[in-house]
Design a protein around this motif. Structure first.
Motif, mmCIF file in Angstrom:
data_model
loop_
_atom_site.group_PDB
_atom_site.id
_atom_site.type_symbol
_atom_site.label_atom_id
_atom_site.label_comp_id
_atom_site.label_asym_id
_atom_site.label_seq_id
_atom_site.Cartn_x
_atom_site.Cartn_y
_atom_site.Cartn_z
ATOM 1 N N LEU A 1 2.446 3.257 -4.822
ATOM 2 C CA LEU A 1 2.359 1.921 -3.971
ATOM 3 C C LEU A 1 1.496 0.908 -5.064
ATOM 4 O O LEU A 1 0.546 1.483 -5.768
ATOM 5 N N ALA B 1 -0.027 -2.916 -5.877
ATOM 6 C CA ALA B 1 -0.677 -4.157 -5.442
ATOM 7 C C ALA B 1 0.209 -5.318 -5.928
ATOM 8 O O ALA B 1 0.076 -5.699 -7.304
ATOM 9 N N LYS B 2 0.976 -6.079 -4.995
ATOM 10 C CA LYS B 2 1.505 -7.183 -5.533
ATOM 11 C C LYS B 2 0.706 -8.257 -5.974
ATOM 12 O O LYS B 2 -0.566 -8.319 -5.770
ATOM 13 N N ILE C 1 -1.943 1.389 -6.878
ATOM 14 C CA ILE C 1 -3.048 1.549 -6.036
ATOM 15 C C ILE C 1 -3.235 2.984 -5.840
ATOM 16 O O ILE C 1 -4.047 3.701 -6.381
ATOM 17 N N PHE D 1 -7.059 0.692 -0.432
ATOM 18 C CA PHE D 1 -6.419 -0.885 0.001
ATOM 19 C C PHE D 1 -7.412 -1.973 -0.234
ATOM 20 O O PHE D 1 -7.520 -2.923 -0.501
ATOM 21 N N VAL E 1 -5.872 -5.429 -0.310
ATOM 22 C CA VAL E 1 -4.862 -5.056 0.485
ATOM 23 C C VAL E 1 -5.189 -5.257 1.943
ATOM 24 O O VAL E 1 -6.016 -4.599 2.466
ATOM 25 N N LYS F 1 1.113 -4.693 4.933
ATOM 26 C CA LYS F 1 1.924 -4.079 4.017
ATOM 27 C C LYS F 1 2.737 -5.208 3.430
ATOM 28 O O LYS F 1 3.313 -4.929 2.227
ATOM 29 N N SER G 1 1.132 -7.013 1.439
ATOM 30 C CA SER G 1 0.735 -7.080 -0.105
ATOM 31 C C SER G 1 0.891 -5.977 -1.007
ATOM 32 O O SER G 1 0.283 -5.930 -1.928
ATOM 33 N N ILE G 2 1.544 -5.094 -0.608
ATOM 34 C CA ILE G 2 1.794 -4.028 -1.563
ATOM 35 C C ILE G 2 3.260 -3.799 -1.747
ATOM 36 O O ILE G 2 4.080 -4.378 -0.650
ATOM 37 N N GLU H 1 6.451 -0.613 -2.617
ATOM 38 C CA GLU H 1 6.561 0.604 -2.981
ATOM 39 C C GLU H 1 7.553 0.944 -4.074
ATOM 40 O O GLU H 1 8.479 0.102 -4.066
#
Length: 492
Positions: free
Chosen positions: A13, A15-16, A22, A183, A188, A191, A193-194, A196
């Motif tokens: 995961l 972090a955008k 993360i 998070f 975060v 969803k 903001s993340i 996969e």
């Protein structure tokens, strides 16, 4: 991505925006690989680092390793002593043998005996084919017919266990509380903001992770996402003399066990230029290479001077309970690692050696283990492994790896050379220290000083100065090394 025999497939995961890991979700295979880092001896880590693209950032340890290579083989008690330092054995070799991604593939322990005396007569074995038998002085070249009772006990955590691993290598249970804390740390909120990602991790990636863990707090991001270059290792200025509280490492050494050395000090710079020392002090320094990473981290505590995150890996193992680890013995292998029998330098560091227990049968087949719980108490067979540092003795260990008496020059960053006024003058010239600026001080090295030098050599390039000359401020005296552990960052 498909997982291959030489890789592991992990879900990450990220972090955008920040493009930082993360955490990753992992099964037991990858976590076993990470935990195995704690069992690897420093000499092996230095050797692995030579072939790694990530810069090696472990203080003076590289200089120690190269000094072992440069010292004349005739100055060692035997050729085995040099091999013990350059390629030290791993006490947890059987737990690491079948890891899915192995960054080193050392030969498993073999045992040899004298065919004239046979094990049932002398009860003595050797790691080294051709070693001298203490009873008849013949070669111990017959290989023992034996197997390890730990052979099928690969790994450290229970199979099918699940974990999350943070960017700084904390291994945590996959609980929602841990995830939410992470998070929150990354800002975060949902969803969106993340992101996969699925990442294949190969053997080279594992080696790079190990090396990066010494110089970075975010090795997963740097190695797996290849976000930015790994930072170059730099010397760490230790503010305050290293102070270690000697606890749970055995009895204090007697005064006669202390080692005497002379420090050549620059009065104006308040630094150690070099030390003049005998073979006993150099054997102590060389013994640092036989120590597992976990044994050093145990003594360091959670220090702010550590640039990497190996300490977070160590403390996360301390926090894992029996629900995840195979047994308390497996936990001990990681947080309180012992040395392979015969690899210890006596007394000063107080790190214990493991001991082998044996079981025999009528077919002269022997089983052995360092965990005596694996052997029924009524089945113990009395065999002893000869100290490789001792030419003949079956009992008391040889004093060190080197023959004596012989003198050496040891620089502040632990470059070791045979004593030579020419080399000493060269060191002073490189440091721009004049003869009238020199003060020669005699000091004694006991258990506390030995640990100070070890930790200083792990942290930076001025091991002798930081171990002997840095004066602590009252509030800093116990900052760097504490037992029990200090407060650390927690995500759950």
């Amino acid at each position: 991505m498909a997982e291959s025999p030489n890789s592991l497939c992990l879900k990450a995961l990220v972090a955008k925006g920040r493009n930082e890991v993360i955490f990753i979700e992992s099964d037991s295979d990858f976590v076993d690989v990470l935990l195995s880092f704690l069992t690897i001896a420093m000499g092996t880590i230095i050797s692995l680092g030579r072939n790694c693209a990530v810069p090696l950032g472990i203080g003076c340890m590289k200089n120690l390793y190269e000094s072992v290579e440069n010292v004349d083989v005739l100055d060692f008690r035997n050729s085995t002593c040099r091999e013990m330092l350059l390629c030290p054995r791993n006490r947890a070799e059987f737990q690491c043998k079948n890891l899915q991604l192995k960054i080193y593939d050392g030969e498993l322990t073999k045992f040899f005996y004298c065919s004239k005396c046979t094990p049932d007569k002398s009860n003595l074995l050797s790691y080294c084919s051709g070693d001298r038998c203490p009873c008849c002085h013949c070669n111990m070249s017959s290989e023992m017919n034996c197997c390890s009772l730990e052979d099928d006990d690969s790994g450290f955590v229970k199979e099918r266990s699940r974990f999350i691993v943070t960017d700084n290598l904390q291994v945590l249970p996959p609980l929602i509380q841990s995830s939410i804390c992470l998070f929150t740390k990354f800002g975060v909120v949902d969803k969106n903001s993340i992101e996969e990602m699925t990442i294949n991790v190969a053997i080279d990636d594992v080696l790079h992770l190990l090396m990066c863990s010494f110089v970075s707090k975010t090795p997963l991001t740097k190695i797996l996402l290849k976000k930015e270059p790994v930072p170059e290792p730099s010397n760490i200025n230790i503010n305050g003399r290293i102070h270690v509280k000697i606890q749970n490492v055995g009895d204090n050494t007697n005064e006669e066990d202390n080692i005497s050395i002379k420090l050549v000090v620059s009065k104006s710079k308040e630094t150690v230029c070099y030390a003049e020392a005998g073979d006993d002090f150099v054997s102590l320094l060389f013994s640092f290479l036989t120590l597992p990473l976990g044994s050093i981290l145990k003594k360091m505590g959670n220090t702010s001077s550590l640039k990497g995150c190996t300490d977070q890996l160590y403390y996360s193992v301390q926090d894992l309970d029996e629900q995840y680890l195979k047994s308390n013995s497996h936990k001990e292998l990681l947080v309180n690692p012992r040395l392979v029998p015969g690899f210890c330098y006596p007394n000063l560091l107080g790190i214990e050696e493991a001991s082998y227990s044996w079981i025999g049968n009528d077919d002269d087949m022997f089983g052995y283990a360092t965990d005596s719980l694996l052997i029924p108490s009524n089945s113990l067979y009395q065999l002893e492994v000869k100290d490789p540092k001792s030419q003949y003795s079956a009992g008391k260990s040889a004093r060190g790896f080197l023959k004596g008496p012989v003198m050496f020059i040891v620089t502040d960053n632990l470059i070791i050379r045979p004593i030579s006024p020419v080399f000493g003058i060269s060191v002073l010239d490189q440091l721009n220290v004049s003869f009238n600026d020199i003060d020669v001080q005699s000091v004694h090295v006991g258990k506390e000083e030995a640990w100070r030098i070890l930790i200083a050599s792990f942290l930076g390039n001025s091991a002798l100065t930081n171990a002997f000359l840095q004066k602590p401020k009252p509030e800093q005296e116990d900052v760097l090394l504490k037992e029990p552990r200090q407060e650390q960052e927690q995500y759950c």
